[in-house]
Design an enzyme around this catalytic site. Structure first.
Site, PDB file in Angstrom:
ATOM      1  N   GLN A  81     -56.134   9.180 -24.665  1.00 30.29           N
ATOM      2  CA  GLN A  81     -56.049   9.824 -25.978  1.00 30.29           C
ATOM      3  C   GLN A  81     -54.804  10.695 -26.016  1.00 30.29           C
ATOM      4  OE1 GLN A  81     -59.279  12.284 -28.417  1.00 30.29           O
ATOM      5  NE2 GLN A  81     -58.475  13.499 -26.745  1.00 30.29           N
ATOM      6  N   SER A 103     -52.447  16.190 -27.334  1.00 26.13           N
ATOM      7  CA  SER A 103     -51.687  17.417 -27.064  1.00 26.13           C
ATOM      8  C   SER A 103     -50.215  17.125 -26.815  1.00 26.13           C
ATOM      9  CB  SER A 103     -52.265  18.131 -25.852  1.00 26.13           C
ATOM     10  OG  SER A 103     -53.556  18.582 -26.140  1.00 26.13           O
ATOM     11  N   GLU A 113     -68.394  13.131 -29.124  1.00 25.63           N
ATOM     12  CA  GLU A 113     -68.828  13.596 -27.805  1.00 25.63           C
ATOM     13  C   GLU A 113     -69.879  14.704 -27.870  1.00 25.63           C
ATOM     14  OE1 GLU A 113     -67.771  12.957 -23.950  1.00 25.63           O
ATOM     15  OE2 GLU A 113     -68.737  11.629 -25.365  1.00 25.63           O
TER      16      GLU A 113
END
Lengths: 364, 401
Positions: free
Chosen positions: B124, B127, B242
């Site tokens: 993923q 950031s 999640e």
């Protein structure tokens, strides 16, 4: 195990909350702080009418036959005020002692009176010890002699459960507080708890348990007492959390609500964490009453609820700034109650030790 | 559907049966490639035994069970120290996003199967060097080019990018829009030209995170996973996927029993540490806090069983437990005096105080820094105001740097 509250239990707590909201106000509670020896007797009468004193007493004795979960819901509502009388927890714990002790006649005599709101006290502590290993108060030939200290409700209770020694070991004895008992009121920072030292001068008392059984019962009763007080502490802490939050969204400084400053909002968020951990521990402890885990769960509830209430009292005042420190604002009602509840049933240090003994499997 | 108790028993029995092949002892001391191979083999074994994609629909190669079944399996799996770390982001976040949003459904179905079998890994790419907590402040550009997009920029902290076949990525398609509006969500082939992955080591010495450089990487518009400009909302939605995962009141570090066991064999000035009031206070308070988190977790499970949405207090777990783990680990090392200096770098984090202490800072930042979690609690649960945000409501390119 850990529970979800049932609809009845939620309703029970909500009804208690309505009673507290209708009958308790800051001005009235402030009025009870300074004069020693006054409590909110009218509130207790209303609470008794609503069944508060009957919760854990079995129906056969005129009670509701419910448990610590329901008692906890009521205690939580009481703690939110915080109410101006000390009678809820001691009455329930004396009833519990009667139900677990050996003396059926005493149970027959006292349970209906407790269900009907008789004022009770727990006289366990001596000096700074919540449950002294060798109590100085002596039970001999049916009578108690000696001094008990800091008995909550001691100024006006009709009956007390007393931790004493009979010369060979400990006993738990039930005494009607008649003229043979000298009550010396303590001028306290939280006077509506009616704390007093009690000097027993040959007071007639019935033994409910003796020796090892008395020790085990006393510890079990302290655990249950701690759970009820933990719910009161939780109620207070939760009330303060929301007061801090409500103030932080309305009060403005430097051009914005003070709740937009992280030093304020994080303080309140941390408080939320302490309150939710205390709540989870309280519910868990109440739900595992009667299981092997109860002693540990009660200690965990006690420690986390004390921490939550103390921190909430400190931080809610801080969030309110100068306004939090005034007499009329009344936040000191909670500050005072946080300390009195923390002291009433074994201090934090004692509970830490008891908990570690239980965790580490050391003989109690 | 299988009852939870039976499911738990089944999971426990299976995990115990494969622990000699995949458990922490089997994984100990393996070189990185061998460890990854063991991880893939474990994931494959999970899939074949029916413990992968537990709450995913059967048409997506899942088991069709509830999120609760997944949480129960994770709880049972945690104590074994299985080599499952490679698949946390892949199966926990990236693949579910592809499953929900990929335009080419047949292609997505193939990817899901490959990921569930451990053959493919997804990362993923969120950031960046300029910001992690401030996700919407990301600077990687996605410029339209016909029916394609060109990606340029740099990602950071990308977990397991070095082993990943694919990634999901959020990039800025229009810096003239306010920061949250100018983002779009895509998937990306990690082997595509222009993608450079550089692993770097963290304080513990291990290297599961990466810098990822994107230099004129061309992707097709069919790789777009959100509407143009819908990237931030999609990213927020993926973080919700999640929300049903196993919590650990020990903060994914050693259990309190380990601390008590240590205190039993240590002395302070010749006296047993377990008799020392300072040590006892820490034990008692840690127990009280963890038992509270445990009760919160159990209550959440009961609520899910009853078909209710668990309360928001579950958000406390990581914040409170990891912070506590960090301090308890410090104290455990201190308690050992000079004996505390030793470090077994191959030890498992739940078995070793030094490992726990060295990796705790990462845990307090990854997946939501403590400060962001406090903001979330304050704003979402308590309704407190947002912080002052000078970057709001203006074009991203006009935000002062």
């Amino acid at each position: 195990m850990s529970i979800l509250l049932g609809e009845d239990q939620v309703a029970f707590g909500a009804a208690a909350g309505r009673l507290v909201a209708a009958r308790c106000d800051t001005a009235g509670l402030l009025g009870l702080l300074e004069p020693a020896g006054r409590d909110d007797r009218a509130f207790w009468a209303a609470a008794v009418a609503d069944g508060w004193s009957a919760i854990v007493v079995p129906p056969a004795y005129g009670g509701l036959g419910l448990g610590l979960v329901e008692l906890g819901q009521v205690a939580q509502a009481a703690g939110a005020a915080p109410v101006g009388m000390p009678w809820l927890a001691p009455g329930a714990i004396v009833a519990r002692a009667l139900l677990r002790g050996d003396d059926r006649a005493a149970a027959q005599a006292w349970l209906p009176r407790l269900a009907a709101g008789e004022r009770a006290a727990l006289a366990f502590a001596e000096g700074c010890e919540a449950l002294p290993g060798t109590p100085e108060v002596r039970w001999r030939q049916g009578a108690l002699r000696g001094d008990k200290h800091g008995v909550v409700g001691g100024l006006a209770a009709a009956v007390a459960l007393v931790w004493a020694g009979d010369g060979t070991g400990p006993v738990l004895a039930l005494a009607e507080l008649d003229g043979s008992v000298a009550r010396r009121g303590i001028d306290s920072f939280d006077n509506s708890r009616l704390p007093a030292d009690l000097a027993f001068g040959g007071t007639a008392a019935q033994v409910l348990a003796s020796g090892e059984a008395a020790h085990d019962l006393a510890r079990e009763l302290m655990a249950a007492w701690a759970v009820v007080l933990a719910f009161e502490q939780l109620g207070g802490a939760e009330a303060l959390l929301w007061r801090a939050r409500d103030y932080a969204v309305t009060r403005r400084a430097f051009g914005q609500p003070i709740g937009a400053f992280q030093s304020v909002k994080h303080r309140i968020a941390e408080l939320y964490g302490l309150v939710e951990i205390a709540r989870a521990n309280c519910l868990h402890a109440a739900a595992c009453d009667g299981t092997a885990e109860f002693a540990r769960a009660a200690a965990a509830a006690r420690l986390s609820a004390t921490e939550a209430y103390d921190t909430a009292a400190r931080d809610c005042v801080q969030v309110h700034g100068g306004l939090g420190t005034t007499w009329e604002g009344g936040l000191h009602l909670h500050m005072r109650r946080a300390r009195s509840l923390a002291a009433e049933c074994g201090n934090t240090l004692r509970w830490e030790d008891w908990l570690v003994d239980a965790i580490a499997g050391i003989a109690l | 559907m299988i009852a939870l108790d039976a499911w738990r028993a089944q999971a426990r029995a299976w995990l115990a049966s494969v622990a000699p092949r995949f458990g922490k002892e089997a994984a100990r001391g393996l070189a990185p490639e061998a460890h990854l191979a063991l991880g893939r083999a474990y994931q494959r074994a999970k899939f074949e035994a029916g413990f992968a994609g537990i709450n995913w629909a059967p048409e997506w190669h899942g088991q069709g069970l509830t999120p609760l079944h997944k949480v129960v399996f994770e709880e049972e799996e945690m104590p074994f120290g299985m080599p499952m770390g490679y698949f946390g982001v892949s199966l926990g976040i990236s693949v579910p996003v592809v499953m929900q949003m990929a335009q080419d459904r047949d292609w997505a179905r193939e990817r899901v199967l490959a990921a569930l079998r451990g053959d493919e890994i997804w990362c993923q790419l969120f950031s960046e060097p300029s910001g992690g907590s401030d996700l919407a402040g990301l600077r990687t550009r996605a410029e339209p080019d016909g029916n394609q997009w060109r990606l340029n920029g740099q990602k950071l902290w990308t977990t397991w990018a070095q082993h990943s076949d694919y990634g999901v990525i959020v990039a800025r398609h229009d810096p003239a829009l306010p920061k949250h509006k100018g983002l779009t969500y895509f998937w990306l082939d990690m082997h595509a030209p222009g993608v450079t992955v550089r692993p770097f080591r963290l304080a513990t010495g291990d290297a599961h995170v990466n810098e990822v450089f994107l230099d004129e990487v061309r992707i097709d518009d069919t790789q777009r996973l959100s509407p143009v400009g819908g990237g931030f909302a999609a990213a927020m939605a993926t973080l919700m996927i999640e929300r049903y995962s196993a919590a650990d009141p020990a903060g994914f570090g050693p259990p309190l029993e380990a601390f008590v066991a240590l205190a039993r064999v240590r002395t302070i000035g010749g006296r047993p540490a377990l008799d020392d009031g300072r040590i006892r206070s820490v034990i008692a308070r840690t127990y009280a806090m963890r038992s509270g988190l445990d009760a919160i977790r159990t209550r959440a499970m009961r609520m899910m069983e009853a078909g209710m949405e668990p309360g928001p207090e579950g958000a406390l777990s990581k914040l409170v437990s990891v912070r506590s783990r960090q301090r308890l680990s410090e104290l455990a090392i201190d308690l050992s005096g000079a004996l505390g200096l030793a470090w077994d770098q191959g030890a498992w984090v739940k078995d070793d105080w030094v490992q726990s202490w060295l990796s705790a800072p990462t845990m307090r930042i990854a997946g939501g820094a403590d400060e962001m979690l406090l903001n979330t609690i304050a704003e979402r649960i308590l309704g407190l105001p947002q912080d002052h945000r000078p970057d709001k409501g203006i074009a991203f390119r006009d935000v002062p740097v």
